[in-house]
Design a protein around this motif. Structure first.
Motif, PDB file in Angstrom:
ATOM      1  N   GLY A   8     -89.145  38.137 -31.521  1.00 47.26           N
ATOM      2  CA  GLY A   8     -89.980  37.472 -30.518  1.00 47.26           C
ATOM      3  C   GLY A   8     -90.088  38.290 -29.249  1.00 47.26           C
ATOM      4  N   ARG A  12     -93.482  39.804 -27.742  1.00 49.92           N
ATOM      5  CA  ARG A  12     -93.825  39.444 -26.363  1.00 49.92           C
ATOM      6  C   ARG A  12     -94.093  40.706 -25.538  1.00 49.92           C
ATOM      7  N   LEU A  38     -96.366  37.272 -37.040  1.00 51.62           N
ATOM      8  CA  LEU A  38     -96.533  35.902 -36.538  1.00 51.62           C
ATOM      9  C   LEU A  38     -97.117  34.994 -37.613  1.00 51.62           C
ATOM     10  N   ALA A  50     -89.934  27.742 -31.167  1.00 53.66           N
ATOM     11  CA  ALA A  50     -89.914  29.046 -30.499  1.00 53.66           C
ATOM     12  C   ALA A  50     -91.166  29.851 -30.858  1.00 53.66           C
ATOM     13  N   LEU A  54     -94.073  31.068 -28.346  1.00 53.28           N
ATOM     14  CA  LEU A  54     -94.426  32.481 -28.253  1.00 53.28           C
ATOM     15  C   LEU A  54     -95.926  32.670 -28.407  1.00 53.28           C
ATOM     16  N   GLU A  57     -97.580  31.599 -25.326  1.00 55.98           N
ATOM     17  CA  GLU A  57     -97.316  32.524 -24.214  1.00 55.98           C
ATOM     18  C   GLU A  57     -98.206  33.758 -24.272  1.00 55.98           C
TER      19      GLU A  57
END
Length: 60
Positions: A8, A12, A38, A50, A54, A57
């Motif tokens: 992750g 990110r 993903l 989570a 993600l 985000e």
């Protein structure tokens, strides 16, 4: 995420950190590979909070 927090973090950084992004010779390829991870994780664990966070985000 099923593969742990390190994956992750890498995803990110790949999408949100310009300095990290500049390390890739072929950023579009790296981005496609991250999206593939993903999608695979979403198929395995569709309710993973989570993973959902993600994806939210990074802006999808």
């Amino acid at each position: 995420m099923g593969r742990g927090p390190a994956i992750g973090l890498l995803i990110r950084l790949t999408f949100l950190d310009d300095a990290y992004r500049s390390l890739y010779a072929d950023w579009p390829r790296a981005a496609r590979e991250c999206v593939a991870v993903l999608r695979m994780e979403a198929g395995r664990n569709p309710d993973d909070r989570a993973l959902i966070a993600l994806v939210g985000e990074i802006g999808w």
